[in-house]
Design an enzyme around this catalytic site. Structure first.
Site, PDB file in Angstrom:
ATOM      1  CG  ASP B 121      54.881  46.407  40.471  1.00 28.52           C
ATOM      2  OD1 ASP B 121      55.081  47.625  40.583  1.00 28.52           O
ATOM      3  OD2 ASP B 121      53.767  45.924  40.195  1.00 28.52           O
ATOM      4  CE1 TYR B 123      48.419  45.137  46.080  1.00 26.59           C
ATOM      5  CE2 TYR B 123      48.930  44.366  48.285  1.00 26.59           C
ATOM      6  CZ  TYR B 123      48.031  44.501  47.243  1.00 26.59           C
ATOM      7  OH  TYR B 123      46.760  43.978  47.373  1.00 26.59           O
ATOM      8  CG  HIS B 128      46.340  49.352  44.619  1.00 27.60           C
ATOM      9  ND1 HIS B 128      45.514  49.097  43.544  1.00 27.60           N
ATOM     10  CD2 HIS B 128      47.265  48.348  44.623  1.00 27.60           C
ATOM     11  CE1 HIS B 128      45.928  48.002  42.921  1.00 27.60           C
ATOM     12  NE2 HIS B 128      46.985  47.521  43.560  1.00 27.60           N
ATOM     13  NE  ARG B 137      43.648  39.181  50.362  1.00 26.00           N
ATOM     14  CZ  ARG B 137      44.399  39.710  49.380  1.00 26.00           C
ATOM     15  NH1 ARG B 137      44.689  39.000  48.312  1.00 26.00           N
ATOM     16  NH2 ARG B 137      44.862  40.937  49.471  1.00 26.00           N
ATOM     17  CD  GLU B 194      48.538  46.893  39.077  1.00 23.08           C
ATOM     18  OE1 GLU B 194      49.774  46.874  39.278  1.00 23.08           O
ATOM     19  OE2 GLU B 194      47.740  46.180  39.707  1.00 23.08           O
ATOM     20  CD  GLU B 196      53.018  49.896  39.545  1.00 23.79           C
ATOM     21  OE1 GLU B 196      54.197  49.941  39.950  1.00 23.79           O
ATOM     22  OE2 GLU B 196      52.367  48.840  39.428  1.00 23.79           O
ATOM     23  CG  ASP B 228      52.478  46.197  36.684  1.00 19.05           C
ATOM     24  OD1 ASP B 228      53.013  45.479  35.827  1.00 19.05           O
ATOM     25  OD2 ASP B 228      52.140  45.789  37.817  1.00 19.05           O
ATOM     26  NE  ARG B 232      43.917  44.298  37.651  1.00 17.77           N
ATOM     27  CZ  ARG B 232      44.995  44.746  38.290  1.00 17.77           C
ATOM     28  NH1 ARG B 232      45.809  43.912  38.926  1.00 17.77           N
ATOM     29  NH2 ARG B 232      45.281  46.018  38.297  1.00 17.77           N
ATOM     30  CD  GLN B 235      47.042  40.256  39.392  1.00 14.33           C
ATOM     31  OE1 GLN B 235      46.622  41.002  38.514  1.00 14.33           O
ATOM     32  NE2 GLN B 235      47.456  40.698  40.566  1.00 14.33           N
ATOM     33  CE1 TYR B 239      45.122  35.815  43.966  1.00 14.35           C
ATOM     34  CE2 TYR B 239      46.868  36.788  45.282  1.00 14.35           C
ATOM     35  CZ  TYR B 239      45.554  36.458  45.122  1.00 14.35           C
ATOM     36  OH  TYR B 239      44.660  36.743  46.112  1.00 14.35           O
ATOM     37  CE  LYS B 248      50.223  42.632  38.540  1.00 12.86           C
ATOM     38  NZ  LYS B 248      49.819  44.018  38.782  1.00 12.86           N
ATOM     39  CB  THR B 252      56.116  46.550  32.544  1.00 10.82           C
ATOM     40  OG1 THR B 252      55.727  45.283  33.096  1.00 10.82           O
ATOM     41  CG2 THR B 252      56.029  47.619  33.617  1.00 10.82           C
ATOM     42  CB  THR B 342      48.168  50.358  41.682  1.00  6.97           C
ATOM     43  OG1 THR B 342      48.469  49.184  40.956  1.00  6.97           O
ATOM     44  CG2 THR B 342      47.061  51.135  41.002  1.00  6.97           C
ATOM     45  CD  GLU B 356      42.620  50.298  43.129  1.00  2.59           C
ATOM     46  OE1 GLU B 356      42.635  50.954  44.173  1.00  2.59           O
ATOM     47  OE2 GLU B 356      43.553  50.311  42.306  1.00  2.59           O
TER      48      GLU B 356
END
Lengths: 410, 410
Positions: B121, B123, B128, B137, B194, B196, B228, B232, B235, B239, B248, B252, B342, B356
């Site tokens: 997968d 990114y 996104h 962050r 997600e 995708e 996907d 959250r 995760q 992570y 995840k 899927t 995503t 999001e």
């Protein structure tokens, strides 16, 4: 136990009838006919042929080009097949039938004995994780806050798991030192090893149904040594925020031999004391069988021992890793393989990676060929291990070895 | 192009003879006999039966229970088989033979048409990644320093890739809010999607041999929509430092239909301008064919459209992802599947995840059933898409849908 074997094994042979690891081999005569083999001393029993000759109902599982049907058959079959093999190799009356079906180990070619389904790699040694944290995140805590609450792991590339003996091409990739303005491309200059133990899933599980700690032996067939080759320069630049990718995916080597868990009953050991209460699905304090394995690993470069990582020091057990991996409902398939994570003990000579042994290249070590920080082209890395067996014996694990060959791009 | 089809398609049907996606189906009469099918309008051609009836040499690839043999056959076979199928479905003389081999779409059961080898997968949407960086962050840069130099990706669990229509059990796992003293265990309270696009590898590559940007179409057979599913809360706690794992790996979902790249020639589009010079293996500025795809995705919850992510805005292309994934020598296998990451555009209603869309739950959205931040049990998520086809037509992508069912643990 030499009295149990009619097969002229040396006293204390770590591949005696108390061991009996499984593999897949071909002979020079028939290089395209893969056969399931069982190692006994320095010979390989053609297990399918033996099943036919001895009229065994297990021919349907053993006369196959792969270990997969036996893996999928489940724990009762694993036990019964092992009992049959033990009888074939120890009862003197079978000697005449069995002897012609034994091939010298050095006369056969060994292959990856199963198809790898999903490959997961964990990070379960506190010593390793602490060392890596100190090296890569010197200003932060060595362990992330989650480390002692769950066994951290990630998925790796199953398509590049290769059998011991396969050459490893030095990978190319991007790297960027902190002082560089932009990344550069080229062969990795920090090619490393990770000494690990891999657990092989036999019996699958259903999607949506977690596997409890106590069901470890219903699903996991056996274990092997694993070398999780790692390009530290590629890894350092790529791994934030989604984890290692190309720094690991170029090759992962596993032993050609799978040691069944049943051969390791005498090697079970208690894991280290836990610093936090664990959530119930990970709490193994009331489990009947200790979760650890007392495996003594040796890592050699070009024949010179550089480290002796003790597997018994691992903080997280294989049963905890399996319970964690499935607690969200993820299913298991026959051929799922999961690595323990680098095995490092508390002492310097017990560290299972060059990253730790040389402290990211700061402290080179000496080989007769010259100084080493990371691997040079032509270097051969070999890992071996033994575990306590029944009655004072030792159980040998099949070696995992690989030679570094130069990158195609220079 | 109704004049090209003798099959009574509606004007402008997005599944006309210019599309012809592949799938695998069973009928109620023979629920155990999987067959390769090609969608035309709202019917499915039994492709293997057609090959036999019409005396085609491609029966060997089409009269199979899986797409895998055709995938492995390579680009020339893909082109020739598509030409044959187009003729069977458009030449009036074939109508009498073909008509009895068409099954109404709503009468068949669709299955995952290939065996997933490795699942990766990526990114690759700047919008996104920027949104996620700002949410998770808030004190740092939204994008990590590597983001515009390489397509960040990671391996996911191939064993839990499921076909569209499969229920998704709400996963359990550990989560820990910053204020919590210790992690807690339970069903995820931040279950997300997600949106995708997944690319399916047909022709394998050799270990040690990178696949160049220009060889994308030699290896990649086609694409599908992919959801996907992401927990959250699980995760967020797990992570760091090795990436997403249980957040995840529970499921899927992919479409049951694979759209061949050849159906999307009119949909190729230029990716956004790049902010940095790319290393040569990723530099697509001189490629003949633009690397993007102008796919218009729609995401609906319980039938209500909540987002319309534009795939043409993706920063990294599928060809760049393939080149990056193999530049370290990692090999490709038939059935390797890789997700774009995503898809989110610059506008709020173009965001491909609830994370999001609701800014991690801060800004709920309204459905007739009530407010939503993340998914509730019973919610059905459906993604559809179209792309420009030849001569003003539209190419429809097979939908990917899934319903959330309650966790077994409450």
């Amino acid at each position: 136990m030499p009295e149990q074997s009619p097969l002229d094994l040396a006293d204390g042979d770590p591949f005696g009838p108390h061991n009996l690891p499984y593999g897949v081999f071909t002979t020079a005569d028939e290089p395209d006919r893969r056969r399931l083999g069982v190692r006994i001393g320095n010979r390989v029993l053609d297990a399918g042929a033996a099943a036919y000759v001895l009229g065994s109902p297990y021919a349907v599982l053993l006369a196959r080009p792969s270990l997969d049907p036996l893996l999928a058959a489940g724990r009762t079959a694993w036990r019964d097949v092992r009992r049959a093999l033990t009888a074939w190799l120890t009862v003197p009356a079978h000697r005449q039938d069995v002897e012609p079906l034994l091939h010298p180990l050095d006369s056969v070619t060994l292959h990856l004995p199963y198809e790898v389904a999903d490959y997961v790699d964990f990070y379960a040694s506190e010593h390793h994780a602490t060392n890596v944290g100190r090296i890569f995140r010197p200003d932060g805590d060595a362990l992330t806050p989650n480390w002692k609450h769950l066994p951290i792991g990630y998925h790796g590339r199953s398509g590049t798991v290769v059998v011991s003996g396969t050459d490893v091409v030095r990978p190319c990739g991007q790297r960027k030192a902190p002082a560089d303005a932009a990344p550069v491309f080229g062969p990795s200059i920090k090619l490393d090893i990770e000494a690990e133990v891999a657990f092989l899933v036999g019996a699958p599980s259903e999607l949506g149904r977690p596997v409890a700690l106590g069901d470890f032996r219903e699903h996991v067939f056996g274990l092997s040594l694993l070398n999780d080759w790692s390009a530290r320069d590629i890894q350092a630049w790529e791994y934030v925020p989604l984890g290692p990718f190309l720094g690991k995916s170029f090759a992962t080597s596993v032993s050609a031999w799978v040691t069944p868990l049943e051969a390791l009953d005498a090697a079970r050991s208690a894991p280290p004391a836990r610093d936090f209460d664990l959530l119930p699905y990970l709490d193994d304090s009331a489990e009947e069988e200790p979760g650890g394995f007392d495996l003594h690993i040796t890592v050699a470069v070009n024949g010179h021992v550089i480290a002796e990582p003790p597997f018994s020091t691992m903080y997280w057990t294989a049963a905890q890793q399996l319970a964690h991996m499935t607690v969200n409902g993820a299913s298991l398939r026959t051929g799922d393989l999961y690595g323990s994570g680098t095995v490092s003990g508390p002492e310097v000579h017990q560290r299972g990676s060059l990253l730790e042994l040389t402290w990211n290249g700061r402290d080179p070590f000496e080989l007769p060929e010259g100084k080493r920080t990371f691997l040079e082209d032509g270097d051969v890395v070999t890992m071996t291990a033994w575990a306590p067996g029944p009655d004072g014996t030792r159980v040998g694990l099949g070696e995992v070895t690989g030679r570094i060959v130069p990158s195609v791009v220079q």
